[in-house]
Design a protein around this motif. Structure first.
Motif, PDB file in Angstrom:
ATOM      1  N   ASN A  45     -23.246  50.862  37.730  1.00  0.00           N
ATOM      2  CA  ASN A  45     -24.681  50.574  37.577  1.00  0.00           C
ATOM      3  C   ASN A  45     -25.228  51.042  36.232  1.00  0.00           C
ATOM      4  O   ASN A  45     -26.270  51.691  36.153  1.00  0.00           O
ATOM      5  CB  ASN A  45     -25.471  51.197  38.732  1.00  0.00           C
ATOM      6  CG  ASN A  45     -24.994  50.711  40.076  1.00  0.00           C
ATOM      7  OD1 ASN A  45     -24.842  49.511  40.285  1.00  0.00           O
ATOM      8  ND2 ASN A  45     -24.730  51.626  40.983  1.00  0.00           N
ATOM      9  N   SER A  46     -24.528  50.686  35.178  1.00  0.00           N
ATOM     10  CA  SER A  46     -24.886  51.138  33.828  1.00  0.00           C
ATOM     11  C   SER A  46     -26.021  50.340  33.190  1.00  0.00           C
ATOM     12  O   SER A  46     -26.551  50.752  32.156  1.00  0.00           O
ATOM     13  CB  SER A  46     -23.660  51.059  32.916  1.00  0.00           C
ATOM     14  OG  SER A  46     -23.236  49.700  32.787  1.00  0.00           O
ATOM     15  N   LEU A  47     -26.384  49.207  33.773  1.00  0.00           N
ATOM     16  CA  LEU A  47     -27.334  48.310  33.115  1.00  0.00           C
ATOM     17  C   LEU A  47     -28.647  48.986  32.707  1.00  0.00           C
ATOM     18  O   LEU A  47     -29.097  48.794  31.575  1.00  0.00           O
ATOM     19  CB  LEU A  47     -27.586  47.074  33.974  1.00  0.00           C
ATOM     20  CG  LEU A  47     -28.348  45.933  33.289  1.00  0.00           C
ATOM     21  CD1 LEU A  47     -27.631  45.468  32.022  1.00  0.00           C
ATOM     22  CD2 LEU A  47     -28.533  44.768  34.250  1.00  0.00           C
ATOM     23  N   PRO A  48     -29.289  49.783  33.569  1.00  0.00           N
ATOM     24  CA  PRO A  48     -30.535  50.431  33.121  1.00  0.00           C
ATOM     25  C   PRO A  48     -30.326  51.333  31.893  1.00  0.00           C
ATOM     26  O   PRO A  48     -31.149  51.318  30.969  1.00  0.00           O
ATOM     27  CB  PRO A  48     -30.976  51.245  34.339  1.00  0.00           C
ATOM     28  CG  PRO A  48     -30.358  50.552  35.506  1.00  0.00           C
ATOM     29  CD  PRO A  48     -29.039  50.039  35.001  1.00  0.00           C
ATOM     30  N   LEU A  49     -29.235  52.082  31.873  1.00  0.00           N
ATOM     31  CA  LEU A  49     -28.947  52.930  30.706  1.00  0.00           C
ATOM     32  C   LEU A  49     -28.675  52.090  29.471  1.00  0.00           C
ATOM     33  O   LEU A  49     -29.105  52.426  28.363  1.00  0.00           O
ATOM     34  CB  LEU A  49     -27.738  53.829  30.979  1.00  0.00           C
ATOM     35  CG  LEU A  49     -27.953  55.017  31.898  1.00  0.00           C
ATOM     36  CD1 LEU A  49     -26.624  55.693  32.211  1.00  0.00           C
ATOM     37  CD2 LEU A  49     -28.917  56.013  31.276  1.00  0.00           C
ATOM     38  N   ARG A  50     -27.941  50.992  29.644  1.00  0.00           N
ATOM     39  CA  ARG A  50     -27.670  50.089  28.522  1.00  0.00           C
ATOM     40  C   ARG A  50     -28.978  49.556  27.930  1.00  0.00           C
ATOM     41  O   ARG A  50     -29.155  49.521  26.713  1.00  0.00           O
ATOM     42  CB  ARG A  50     -26.789  48.913  28.965  1.00  0.00           C
ATOM     43  CG  ARG A  50     -25.316  49.215  28.977  1.00  0.00           C
ATOM     44  CD  ARG A  50     -24.527  47.970  29.414  1.00  0.00           C
ATOM     45  NE  ARG A  50     -23.115  48.155  29.202  1.00  0.00           N
ATOM     46  CZ  ARG A  50     -22.460  47.818  28.098  1.00  0.00           C
ATOM     47  NH1 ARG A  50     -23.103  47.266  27.101  1.00  0.00           N
ATOM     48  NH2 ARG A  50     -21.175  48.040  27.985  1.00  0.00           N
ATOM     49  N   LYS A  51     -29.863  49.106  28.813  1.00  0.00           N
ATOM     50  CA  LYS A  51     -31.128  48.537  28.345  1.00  0.00           C
ATOM     51  C   LYS A  51     -31.942  49.572  27.558  1.00  0.00           C
ATOM     52  O   LYS A  51     -32.533  49.241  26.529  1.00  0.00           O
ATOM     53  CB  LYS A  51     -31.940  48.004  29.523  1.00  0.00           C
ATOM     54  CG  LYS A  51     -31.383  46.720  30.105  1.00  0.00           C
ATOM     55  CD  LYS A  51     -32.213  46.252  31.292  1.00  0.00           C
ATOM     56  CE  LYS A  51     -31.717  44.937  31.848  1.00  0.00           C
ATOM     57  NZ  LYS A  51     -32.525  44.482  33.004  1.00  0.00           N
ATOM     58  N   GLN A  52     -31.971  50.795  28.021  1.00  0.00           N
ATOM     59  CA  GLN A  52     -32.742  51.851  27.358  1.00  0.00           C
ATOM     60  C   GLN A  52     -32.186  52.180  25.970  1.00  0.00           C
ATOM     61  O   GLN A  52     -32.936  52.574  25.082  1.00  0.00           O
ATOM     62  CB  GLN A  52     -32.732  53.125  28.192  1.00  0.00           C
ATOM     63  CG  GLN A  52     -33.492  53.059  29.475  1.00  0.00           C
ATOM     64  CD  GLN A  52     -33.261  54.308  30.329  1.00  0.00           C
ATOM     65  OE1 GLN A  52     -32.585  55.246  29.930  1.00  0.00           O
ATOM     66  NE2 GLN A  52     -33.821  54.300  31.522  1.00  0.00           N
ATOM     67  N   THR A  53     -30.891  52.047  25.804  1.00  0.00           N
ATOM     68  CA  THR A  53     -30.221  52.550  24.602  1.00  0.00           C
ATOM     69  C   THR A  53     -29.732  51.439  23.684  1.00  0.00           C
ATOM     70  O   THR A  53     -29.228  51.703  22.592  1.00  0.00           O
ATOM     71  CB  THR A  53     -29.019  53.437  25.033  1.00  0.00           C
ATOM     72  OG1 THR A  53     -29.429  54.269  26.105  1.00  0.00           O
ATOM     73  CG2 THR A  53     -28.538  54.321  23.914  1.00  0.00           C
TER      74      THR A  53
END
Length: 99
Positions: free
Chosen positions: A12-20
């Motif tokens: 579930n990395s997508l939220p972290l990817r979007k932030q960074t």
């Protein structure tokens, strides 16, 4: 020499990817501007160019560095690495043969 930087995402990395993402791409752009990128991009979690909410399972970068230590240091300082997007990062020397 070229080095492969293969990064595997946490679940579930997508939220972290979007932030960074902006900082990650900005850092890679510096290598592009120096003509040191052979290829770079994410690995979608599904068989699609736009995986949407399925997100990604990792990333691949092949870039030029002076040595393995420099490539590893660069990978260690990537915004995705620092934000916890990646659970594992592998850095290896690479020899381009084709094309």
């Amino acid at each position: 020499m070229w080095y492969v930087i293969y990064c595997e995402d946490v679940e579930n990395s997508l939220p972290l990817r979007k932030q960074t993402r902006a900082a990650h791409l900005e850092r890679i752009q510096l290598l592009v501007d120096q003509d040191r990128i052979l290829v770079a991009g994410p690995c979608p979690a599904i068989d699609s160019k736009d995986p949407g909410e399925a997100g990604f399972t990792g990333s691949l970068i092949i870039a030029e560095f002076d040595n393995l230590s420099a490539a590893q240091q660069w990978a260690d300082g990537d915004p995705y690495t620092l934000a916890g997007v990646f659970k594992k990062v592998t850095v290896k020397p690479y020899i381009k043969v084709l094309p």
